[in-house]
Enzyme design. Structure first.
Site, PDB file in Angstrom:
ATOM      1  CD  GLU A  26      -0.751   0.828   3.570  1.00  0.00           C
ATOM      2  OE1 GLU A  26      -1.066   1.984   3.230  1.00  0.00           O
ATOM      3  OE2 GLU A  26      -0.847   0.395   4.727  1.00  0.00           O
ATOM      4  CE  LYS A  87      -5.892   7.563   6.011  1.00  0.00           C
ATOM      5  NZ  LYS A  87      -5.935   7.826   7.464  1.00  0.00           N
ATOM      6  CB  VAL A 107      -5.546  -1.590   4.680  1.00  0.00           C
ATOM      7  CG1 VAL A 107      -6.027  -3.038   4.605  1.00  0.00           C
ATOM      8  CG2 VAL A 107      -4.143  -1.532   5.286  1.00  0.00           C
ATOM      9  CG  ASP A 137     -12.430   7.191  13.415  1.00  0.00           C
ATOM     10  OD1 ASP A 137     -12.371   6.448  12.410  1.00  0.00           O
ATOM     11  OD2 ASP A 137     -11.594   8.075  13.653  1.00  0.00           O
ATOM     12  CB  SER A 139     -10.264   1.471   9.933  1.00  0.00           C
ATOM     13  OG  SER A 139      -9.651   1.414   8.671  1.00  0.00           O
ATOM     14  CB  ALA A 140     -13.103   1.791   5.170  1.00  0.00           C
ATOM     15  CE  LYS A 158      -2.514   2.793  11.485  1.00  0.00           C
ATOM     16  NZ  LYS A 158      -2.645   1.816  10.406  1.00  0.00           N
TER      17      LYS A 158
HETATM   18  N1  PSU Z   1       0.416   0.671   8.458  1.00  0.00           N
HETATM   19  C1  PSU Z   1       1.457   1.471   8.856  1.00  0.00           C
HETATM   20  N2  PSU Z   1       1.291   2.828   8.704  1.00  0.00           N
HETATM   21  C2  PSU Z   1       0.139   3.367   8.166  1.00  0.00           C
HETATM   22  C3  PSU Z   1      -0.937   2.524   7.749  1.00  0.00           C
HETATM   23  C4  PSU Z   1      -0.725   1.171   7.924  1.00  0.00           C
HETATM   24  O1  PSU Z   1       2.470   0.979   9.340  1.00  0.00           O
HETATM   25  O2  PSU Z   1       0.047   4.599   8.046  1.00  0.00           O
HETATM   26  C5  PSU Z   1      -2.200   3.113   7.130  1.00  0.00           C
HETATM   27  C6  PSU Z   1      -2.936   2.062   6.303  1.00  0.00           C
HETATM   28  O3  PSU Z   1      -3.075   2.566   5.005  1.00  0.00           O
HETATM   29  C7  PSU Z   1      -4.298   1.916   6.962  1.00  0.00           C
HETATM   30  C8  PSU Z   1      -4.507   3.294   7.493  1.00  0.00           C
HETATM   31  O4  PSU Z   1      -5.299   1.511   6.067  1.00  0.00           O
HETATM   32  O5  PSU Z   1      -3.214   3.591   8.051  1.00  0.00           O
HETATM   33  C9  PSU Z   1      -5.648   3.361   8.489  1.00  0.00           C
HETATM   34  O6  PSU Z   1      -6.156   4.654   8.480  1.00  0.00           O
HETATM   35  P1  PSU Z   1      -7.574   4.972   9.176  1.00  0.00           P
HETATM   36  O7  PSU Z   1      -7.350   4.712  10.631  1.00  0.00           O
HETATM   37  O8  PSU Z   1      -7.830   6.425   8.875  1.00  0.00           O
HETATM   38  O9  PSU Z   1      -8.585   4.048   8.553  1.00  0.00           O
HETATM   39 MN    MN Z   2     -10.760   6.509  10.755  1.00  0.00          MN
END
Ligand code: PSU
Ligand code: MN
Length: 303
Positions: A26, A87, A107, A137, A139-140, A158
């Protein structure tokens, strides 16, 4: 498989049609997750790791409205240098295409484009999940895993997230959460406990066989999770202290929605004196290597 709206690099297209192993990577972690120039170095190291294990890497992004599977070296550098790069999660792909935008894919969006190109294996750092601050909130990434048949290799979700709730949502969507030589769902770049995986596998071949069985029985996405290399994992106590501070900063600066994850990752890297950054880089490359091993095993299984 290879539609006009989708640009697939020749090497990737040939590998897919010959049934040779391919691994999607990604671009959001490059454009919005890691700082320059560590981001470009990591992206290159991940591609090299995939090649060294006998698979073809395909880093994915939307370039000037064109979803692209398999960036050239120059395109990879363009995404890493940043500037006005959106993004894009799954919902943002269509606007990016119709409005001619350049966007890094998360992702969820990377899974969708990988699937369109015929790629089944994908490596990232940590997936998105349920955030702690806001009940809605989510994530998709989690919903995409429930509907797109791609195996995502990661180090869990994360550490800035509500991990037990993230695991519950994955269960609701029927997503197998496989632990690679572990019983525990890893906590991204920290050493900690978040909950149990749904099944443990010992080898890449077992992971490939499990994913193949899942898809054969009508299943969609799956996760294969391995912990951050232990020598670089950040200890839970200093991480939690840094996270509490980063969260206060995010609130004070009114950071919302898609900006939350990039903001917290950047702030954490500062607050830990670069420890989270070193761990993040190492786990991304490690996951790329494992994804390649699984792609090789999947290709054997299907030939
Ligand atoms: N893995 C990492 N760093 C990142 C991400 C993943 O080590 O920045 C990214 C991925 O693209 C994941 C996104 O889909 O963070 C999640 O963002 P959000 O919480 O806004 O869905
Ligand atoms: Mn989010």
């Amino acid at each position: 498989m290879d539609a006009k709206w989708l640009a697939v690099a020749d090497e990737v297209r040939e590998a897919v049609s010959a049934g040779r192993p391919t691994v999607a990577l990604e671009s959001t972690l490059i454009a919005h997750g890691l700082p320059w120039p560590a981001n470009l170095e990591t992206a290159r190291e991940a591609e090299t790791a995939v090649r060294e294990r006998g698979a073809v890497p395909a880093t994915i992004a939307v370039l000037d409205g064109r979803p692209t599977v398999g960036l050239t070296a120059a395109e990879l550098e363009r995404i890493a240098r940043g500037g006005p790069i959106h993004k894009a999660g799954r919902r943002d792909l269509a606007p990016a295409v119709a409005l001619g935008r350049t966007a890094a894919t998360t992702v969820s969006a990377t899974m969708a484009l990988a699937q369109s190109a015929g790629i089944r294996t994908f490596a990232t750092g940590g997936i998105g999940g349920a955030h702690r601050e806001s009940e809605f909130d989510i994530s998709a990434d989690l919903l995409e895993l429930g509907r797109t048949p791609v195996l995502v290799v990661c180090s869990g979700a994360k550490s800035i997230l509500d991990l037990p709730r993230t695991l519950e949502i994955l269960e609701t969507h029927g997503v197998p959460v496989l632990g690679f030589q572990t019983d525990e769902f890893p906590t991204f770049y920290t050493a900690g406990y978040s909950g149990a995986v749904s099944a443990r596998v010992e080898t890449a071949a077992q992971a490939a066989a499990t994913f193949a069985a899942h898809v054969r029985m009508g299943g969609r996405g799956a996760l294969l999770a391995q912990p951050c290399p232990p020598d670089l994992a950040v200890d839970a106590e200093s991480f939690n202290r840094a996270l509490a501070e980063a969260e206060l900063d995010a609130t004070a600066e009114r950071v919302h929605g898609a900006d939350v994850t990039p903001f917290l990752l950047a702030r954490l890297a500062e607050l830990t004196g670069g420890k989270t950054l070193a761990a993040n880089r190492a786990l991304i490359v490690n996951n790329a290597r494992l994804a390649a091993d699984v792609a090789v095993a999947l290709a054997k299984l299907q030939s």
